[in-house]
Design a protein around this motif. Structure first.
Motif, PDB file in Angstrom:
ATOM      1  N   GLU A 103      -0.780   2.783  -3.922  1.00  0.00           N
ATOM      2  CA  GLU A 103      -1.534   1.581  -4.305  1.00  0.00           C
ATOM      3  C   GLU A 103      -3.036   1.802  -4.102  1.00  0.00           C
ATOM      4  O   GLU A 103      -3.842   1.421  -4.941  1.00  0.00           O
ATOM      5  N   TYR A 104      -3.386   2.438  -2.977  1.00  0.00           N
ATOM      6  CA  TYR A 104      -4.809   2.721  -2.757  1.00  0.00           C
ATOM      7  C   TYR A 104      -5.321   3.757  -3.753  1.00  0.00           C
ATOM      8  O   TYR A 104      -6.355   3.562  -4.399  1.00  0.00           O
TER       9      TYR A 104
ATOM     10  N   ASP B 236       4.557   7.726  -1.115  1.00  0.00           N
ATOM     11  CA  ASP B 236       4.306   6.563  -0.263  1.00  0.00           C
ATOM     12  C   ASP B 236       3.660   5.474  -1.122  1.00  0.00           C
ATOM     13  O   ASP B 236       2.555   5.651  -1.621  1.00  0.00           O
TER      14      ASP B 236
ATOM     15  N   ASP C 240       2.335   2.588  -0.466  1.00  0.00           N
ATOM     16  CA  ASP C 240       1.067   2.027   0.017  1.00  0.00           C
ATOM     17  C   ASP C 240      -0.093   2.956  -0.311  1.00  0.00           C
ATOM     18  O   ASP C 240      -1.153   2.517  -0.758  1.00  0.00           O
ATOM     19  N   TYR C 241       0.144   4.239  -0.077  1.00  0.00           N
ATOM     20  CA  TYR C 241      -0.900   5.208  -0.413  1.00  0.00           C
ATOM     21  C   TYR C 241      -1.125   5.221  -1.925  1.00  0.00           C
ATOM     22  O   TYR C 241      -2.256   5.258  -2.400  1.00  0.00           O
TER      23      TYR C 241
END
Lengths: 236, 420
Positions: free
Chosen positions: A166-167, A161, A163-164
């Motif tokens: 990126e975090y 994922d 987005d995950y």
């Protein structure tokens, strides 16, 4: 275009002219060099079936000008070195391996260098085996295929994922620069997905011995490693 | 603009319908004010601005135009770095990330009105406030010392002119002179910092003034990486450093900056240079906002929100969070969790479980680097340690050199993570 042609011509001229006489010279101890190549193996493949990984494969590197594979994305520094005429002859390779960042400023190669001439020449003697007779690569287990950790196809197939990723990546960028630059801690940007996943699992399973990375990878689940691989792999 | 996000939402559909869409968006754009431009504040500002892609207005309030990192300031004292190499500006945060960088002092916070007052007279409204002010010193912590003594006996615990002063004083010591350090009690900024500093000063003295002596008065019975430092001191600076811990009266200290004397457990010593590092507390603005309990501002680990005011997040040295050491690395790590939580609250972006980590590298002598680190997670009660490691005594010179080179890489990494 004209530049590309002239480089290929130059390459052909150099390889053609130089191979014969160079191959007669012993550069160094290739058996010792084979052991030294372990330092290179996490990024470069060599031998039958070698592919570009984190770094380009090194088959036939001798007398090739720098940054000449179209299917590998080099650093800006390496393209500039090609423009400046850097060729991977013994001198060029030796200078680069001695001090990668000093010789090619901006290189993505995360390696401090081999200051000892004997180390470099032994390593080059080993690399040389895969340049002199590329059609006749030794039948011993090819270095290219060996994988540090055997991962199940399911793990390798996980799609991360972004987005995950990126975090999670924010935890990495305290040390690993998002530009991919190397100032003492390796760049991890733009790696092939599988290499990233394998490297992280190797730390997680403590097959690689860096305590910080063992700890960081140790608490990442398989999907988190996949998310990071996806994020850093696509980062420019 | 008097219409802030909250009363805009409360004003109802009639107002919204009467305005054109872009104006509605403009009026409702949430505002974050960040106070303090160090490892916590600069990182938070950058990550909120970067992640929200202009959807959140970010203002960073920081008095200094040039920021000197505390981390690696000891290496400047030891002669391993130039002062200019630890200096950073806020130019990229403004130009590349659209952050409104205001060089001013925050002098008051109205938590009900949700505004920050600046010394220059401006009032900044916020939807979320991030406080990352670092540390201040506890008044009267070291008898005989207050900030008016800081030129004669520098603390050098905020990097910049104080660091320069301390380095100059060490280098001006007479042959065979005495340097003293008064170390702080727990908890304090950068647990290995005083001991790395002792190592760096010993390195300078070994080269320039090898018969000089170092005395450390320490109110604690032990300190961070103690075994590693003591091994290093014996290896590199044999007989030069006298560490006096709590068991030997290191906690009974008085200084006299005019006389340049240090009294340890009643025994008065004349010194030629003296570094006083007093007990610490959260940066003063936390007290002014009335969000402290004791010396620090308690926070919820999941989001770094103040336990006293949910519209305020406190980062780094100033907060009381649990198991993480007060370090630049920790502040940077906490800032990313806070940035994610703030973006989630203000723009509805995805929020993931908080993860934290820290690694502290220290240099003992040329190419002799050591490190300690851990990972952490948020529980309802605190930020709790998950796993950790520390360098071992007796490691090879190659590994120690590698560790030092890694710290140089980390410095480049964290400063580009803070300042872009």
């Amino acid at each position: 275009m004209r530049l590309a042609i002239s480089i290929i011509t130059l390459w052909a001229a150099l390889t053609g002219a130089a191979l014969g006489e160079e191959s007669a010279e012993a550069i160094g101890d290739s058996e010792r060099g084979a052991k030294m190549f372990k330092k290179c193996k996490s990024c470069h493949q060599l031998g039958d079936g070698a592919k570009h990984k984190i770094g380009p494969h090194l088959n036939g590197i001798f007398f090739r000008p720098a940054a000449t594979f179209d299917d590998f994305k080099y650093s800006k520094g390496m393209y500039a070195a090609r423009e400046a005429g850097l060729v991977w002859d013994i001198d060029g390779l030796s200078r680069f391996i001695e001090d990668p960042r000093g010789t090619v400023p901006g290189t993505k190669m995360s390696f401090h260098g081999l200051p000892k001439e004997k180390d470099r020449f032994d390593l080059l003697a080993f690399l040389r085996i895969y340049s002199d007779n590329p059609q006749n690569i030794p039948e011993a287990a090819p270095t290219a295929i060996k994988v540090e950790v055997e991962l199940s196809p399911e793990i390798l197939a996980i799609v991360g994922d972004p987005d995950y990723g990126e975090y999670l990546a924010t935890e990495c960028t305290t040390c690993h620069q998002s530009s991919g630059d190397f100032d003492g801690i390796p760049g991890i940007v733009g790696w092939p997905n599988e290499d990233f996943v394998i490297a992280m699992h190797a730390y997680k399973l403590k097959k690689r011995d860096h305590p910080v990375m063992q700890m960081m990878a140790g608490r990442l689940a398989d999907d988190e490693i996949a998310a990071l691989a996806a994020y850093f792999g696509n980062l420019n | 603009m008097t219409l802030n996000r909250r009363n805009f939402l409360g004003a109802g559909a009639a107002v919204a319908a009467s305005l054109s869409a872009p104006m509605v968006l403009g009026a409702g754009k949430p505002r974050v004010v960040v106070i303090g431009g160090g490892a916590g504040g600069a990182t938070a500002a950058r990550y909120i601005a970067k992640g929200s892609k202009g959807a959140i207005d970010v203002t960073l309030v920081e008095p200094s135009r040039t920021y000197y990192t505390c981390f690696f300031s000891n290496l400047y004292i030891g002669g391993f770095r130039e002062l200019s190499s630890i200096a950073h500006s806020y130019g990229k945060l403004a130009s590349d990330y659209g952050i409104n960088v205001v060089h001013d002092w925050a002098i008051g916070i109205d938590r009900d009105a949700k505004t920050v007052s600046l010394a220059g007279g401006a009032k900044l409204p916020y939807d979320r406030l991030v406080l990352s002010p670092g540390i201040d010193f506890v008044d009267g912590a070291v008898p005989g010392w207050d900030v008016s003594s800081q030129n004669k006996m520098p603390h050098a615990y905020k990097a910049g002119s104080q660091t320069e002063l301390l380095k100059a004083q060490v280098e001006a010591m007479p042959e065979g002179g005495t340097f003293a350090m008064v170390a702080p009690p727990n908890p304090f900024r950068c647990p290995p910092g005083p001991y790395e500093r002792v190592s760096m000063i010993a390195h300078v003295l070994k080269e320039k003034n090898p018969t000089a002596k170092i005395i450390v008065a320490d109110p604690k019975p032990k300190f961070s990486k103690m075994g590693l430092f003591q091994e290093g001191w014996a290896n590199h600076y044999d007989g030069m450093i006298d560490w006096i811990g709590q068991d030997f009266g290191g906690d009974v200290v008085e200084v006299n900056a005019d006389e340049m004397t240090v009294s340890i457990d009643g025994e008065v010593t004349k010194v030629d240079a003296c570094n006083v590092i007093p007990a610490m507390k959260a940066g003063k603005i936390c007290e002014m906002a009335s969000i402290t309990e004791g010396n620090w501002a308690p926070v919820i680990g999941h989001t770094m929100q103040s336990r006293i005011d949910e519209n305020i997040h406190v980062l780094g040295d100033a907060c009381a969070q649990g198991d993480m050491p007060k370090s630049g690395f920790s502040a940077n790590s906490q800032a990313k969790v806070a940035a994610m939580a703030i973006r989630g609250a203000l723009t509805g972006s995805k929020v993931f479980p908080a993860k934290f980590s820290n690694t502290c590298w220290s240099l003992i002598d040329t190419d002799d680097g050591v490190k300690v680190g851990a990972t952490y997670e948020a529980t309802d009660e605190k930020i709790a340690k998950v796993d950790g490691f520390i360098s071992q005594t007796g490691e090879s010179g190659d590994l120690r050199k590698q560790t030092f080179e890694e710290s140089v890489g980390w410095y480049a990494g964290i400063t580009s993570d803070m300042f872009g």
